[in-house]
Design a protein around this motif. Structure first.
Motif, PDB file in Angstrom:
ATOM      1  N   LEU A 102       0.825  -1.208   0.000  1.00  0.00           N
ATOM      2  CA  LEU A 102       0.000   0.000   0.000  1.00  0.00           C
ATOM      3  C   LEU A 102       0.859   1.258   0.000  1.00  0.00           C
ATOM      4  O   LEU A 102       0.543   2.237  -0.673  1.00  0.00           O
ATOM      5  CB  LEU A 102      -0.931  -0.012   1.219  1.00  0.00           C
ATOM      6  CG  LEU A 102      -2.040  -1.075   1.199  1.00  0.00           C
ATOM      7  CD1 LEU A 102      -2.777  -1.096   2.537  1.00  0.00           C
ATOM      8  CD2 LEU A 102      -3.019  -0.826   0.066  1.00  0.00           C
ATOM      9  N   ALA A 103       1.962   1.219   0.735  1.00  0.00           N
ATOM     10  CA  ALA A 103       2.841   2.392   0.812  1.00  0.00           C
ATOM     11  C   ALA A 103       3.462   2.727  -0.541  1.00  0.00           C
ATOM     12  O   ALA A 103       3.770   3.894  -0.822  1.00  0.00           O
ATOM     13  CB  ALA A 103       3.933   2.151   1.849  1.00  0.00           C
ATOM     14  N   GLN A 104       3.626   1.709  -1.400  1.00  0.00           N
ATOM     15  CA  GLN A 104       4.287   1.917  -2.687  1.00  0.00           C
ATOM     16  C   GLN A 104       3.313   2.071  -3.854  1.00  0.00           C
ATOM     17  O   GLN A 104       3.741   2.244  -4.996  1.00  0.00           O
ATOM     18  CB  GLN A 104       5.228   0.732  -2.972  1.00  0.00           C
ATOM     19  CG  GLN A 104       6.360   0.593  -1.978  1.00  0.00           C
ATOM     20  CD  GLN A 104       7.149  -0.689  -2.165  1.00  0.00           C
ATOM     21  OE1 GLN A 104       7.067  -1.330  -3.208  1.00  0.00           O
ATOM     22  NE2 GLN A 104       7.915  -1.073  -1.159  1.00  0.00           N
ATOM     23  N   THR A 105       2.032   2.016  -3.576  1.00  0.00           N
ATOM     24  CA  THR A 105       1.039   2.040  -4.648  1.00  0.00           C
ATOM     25  C   THR A 105       0.402   3.410  -4.776  1.00  0.00           C
ATOM     26  O   THR A 105      -0.030   4.011  -3.790  1.00  0.00           O
ATOM     27  CB  THR A 105      -0.058   0.976  -4.386  1.00  0.00           C
ATOM     28  OG1 THR A 105       0.556  -0.306  -4.273  1.00  0.00           O
ATOM     29  CG2 THR A 105      -1.066   0.943  -5.519  1.00  0.00           C
ATOM     30  N   ARG A 106       0.325   3.907  -5.992  1.00  0.00           N
ATOM     31  CA  ARG A 106      -0.239   5.240  -6.237  1.00  0.00           C
ATOM     32  C   ARG A 106      -1.757   5.251  -6.113  1.00  0.00           C
ATOM     33  O   ARG A 106      -2.414   4.218  -6.187  1.00  0.00           O
ATOM     34  CB  ARG A 106       0.132   5.700  -7.650  1.00  0.00           C
ATOM     35  CG  ARG A 106       1.614   5.848  -7.906  1.00  0.00           C
ATOM     36  CD  ARG A 106       1.817   6.398  -9.297  1.00  0.00           C
ATOM     37  NE  ARG A 106       3.104   6.034  -9.847  1.00  0.00           N
ATOM     38  CZ  ARG A 106       3.471   6.294 -11.089  1.00  0.00           C
ATOM     39  NH1 ARG A 106       2.618   6.893 -11.898  1.00  0.00           N
ATOM     40  NH2 ARG A 106       4.664   5.952 -11.516  1.00  0.00           N
ATOM     41  N   ASP A 107      -2.309   6.447  -5.992  1.00  0.00           N
ATOM     42  CA  ASP A 107      -3.764   6.626  -5.971  1.00  0.00           C
ATOM     43  C   ASP A 107      -4.375   6.062  -7.260  1.00  0.00           C
ATOM     44  O   ASP A 107      -3.787   6.179  -8.345  1.00  0.00           O
ATOM     45  CB  ASP A 107      -4.126   8.114  -5.879  1.00  0.00           C
ATOM     46  CG  ASP A 107      -3.652   8.753  -4.579  1.00  0.00           C
ATOM     47  OD1 ASP A 107      -3.079   8.039  -3.734  1.00  0.00           O
ATOM     48  OD2 ASP A 107      -3.859   9.971  -4.416  1.00  0.00           O
ATOM     49  N   CYS A 108      -5.567   5.492  -7.126  1.00  0.00           N
ATOM     50  CA  CYS A 108      -6.363   5.028  -8.280  1.00  0.00           C
ATOM     51  C   CYS A 108      -5.608   4.062  -9.191  1.00  0.00           C
ATOM     52  O   CYS A 108      -5.763   4.089 -10.417  1.00  0.00           O
ATOM     53  CB  CYS A 108      -6.836   6.232  -9.111  1.00  0.00           C
ATOM     54  SG  CYS A 108      -7.752   7.464  -8.178  1.00  0.00           S
ATOM     55  N   SER A 109      -4.818   3.179  -8.612  1.00  0.00           N
ATOM     56  CA  SER A 109      -4.008   2.252  -9.409  1.00  0.00           C
ATOM     57  C   SER A 109      -4.808   1.087  -9.980  1.00  0.00           C
ATOM     58  O   SER A 109      -4.408   0.508 -10.998  1.00  0.00           O
ATOM     59  CB  SER A 109      -2.857   1.702  -8.558  1.00  0.00           C
ATOM     60  OG  SER A 109      -1.903   2.696  -8.285  1.00  0.00           O
ATOM     61  N   PHE A 110      -5.918   0.735  -9.336  1.00  0.00           N
ATOM     62  CA  PHE A 110      -6.702  -0.417  -9.762  1.00  0.00           C
ATOM     63  C   PHE A 110      -8.176  -0.035  -9.882  1.00  0.00           C
ATOM     64  O   PHE A 110      -8.712   0.652  -9.015  1.00  0.00           O
ATOM     65  CB  PHE A 110      -6.562  -1.574  -8.765  1.00  0.00           C
ATOM     66  CG  PHE A 110      -5.152  -2.065  -8.596  1.00  0.00           C
ATOM     67  CD1 PHE A 110      -4.643  -3.049  -9.427  1.00  0.00           C
ATOM     68  CD2 PHE A 110      -4.339  -1.536  -7.606  1.00  0.00           C
ATOM     69  CE1 PHE A 110      -3.342  -3.498  -9.278  1.00  0.00           C
ATOM     70  CE2 PHE A 110      -3.040  -1.980  -7.438  1.00  0.00           C
ATOM     71  CZ  PHE A 110      -2.531  -2.960  -8.282  1.00  0.00           C
TER      72      PHE A 110
END
Length: 241
Positions: A102-110
């Motif tokens: 979660l810390a490495q994932t951008r907004d609205c990725s999926f």
């Protein structure tokens, strides 16, 4: 060995048994969930995240409706089993903790973020993180009730995380879909005594057994299993509040 390493080792050791238990489900949840999802206007979608996806139980439900399927879990053995179930080029497996991912994932990725029976999804902040990385919706599935006539009255009810999720949304819109399964199973009187032998005095067990077993050594135990699917449509304005 630190706490995280111990948790990973536990789930690695348990992975094969866990997968066998999942395969032996007494309900038709997977088929019912697939039927429901197919009718949703949201699907099909381009990108789909299965967070804490374990051995890939829900791949067969969602993969036909997804262009790119990502499954994240921190157990290498769980992921090995999942890979064998879905050797497809459009399924990506990521070995990572929920917090790190979660810390490495951008907004609205999926387009859709999905998580089933996730024990690590247990704070408001984590729920908001799932909403943050979702573009269209978050789907959360949990077992919310597994009650029977014989055992449930004598056992402590488990903590209901699904109830907490609804509270943590603070008025954000959501939909709840129930999957209810009435079941029956034959219980041996000897098993009933053995099950509670260390918790309940024998004389008390005798009184209870007399009610249900009477002259028979078995009891046809009615049971009801209920799963809830919490569907949260995503509005980034609401998430940012």
């Amino acid at each position: 060995m630190d706490e995280l390493e111990e948790m990973i080792a536990f789930w690695d050791d348990f992975a094969d048994d866990y997968d066998s238990i999942q395969e032996e489900s007494a309900t038709t949840l997977l088929d019912d969930l697939n039927t429901f999802v197919k009718k949703q206007p949201l699907f099909p979608v381009s990108s789909f995240l299965d967070l804490a996806g374990g051995t890939g139980k829900y791949i067969e439900v969602f993969l036909p409706l997804v262009e790119r399927y990502t499954l994240v879990d921190f157990s290498p053995r769980m992921l090995d089993i999942a890979r064998k179930k879905a050797p497809h080029s459009n399924v990506t497996f990521i070995e990572q903790t929920q917090a790190s991912f979660l810390a490495q994932t951008r907004d609205c990725s999926f387009d859709v973020v999905f998580s089933a029976m996730n024990p690590a999804l247990d704070t408001p902040k984590q729920l908001l993180e799932l909403l943050r990385i979702a573009k269209k919706a978050v789907y959360l599935l949990r077992l919310v009730a597994d009650e029977d006539v014989l055992f449930s009255p004598l056992e402590e009810k488990p903590f209901n995380l699904m109830h907490q999720y609804k509270k943590w949304l603070h008025g954000m819109p959501f939909q709840v879909v129930e999957f209810v399964y009435p079941l029956e199973e034959t219980i041996e009187k000897s098993f009933f005594y053995e099950y509670f032998s260390e918790e309940i005095p024998y004389t008390t067990l005798e009184k209870i057994a007399a009610t249900y077993f009477k002259t028979d050594s078995t009891f046809l135990n009615p049971r009801q299993v209920i799963f809830e699917l919490l569907i949260i449509p995503v509005s980034q304005e609401e998430v940012a509040r």
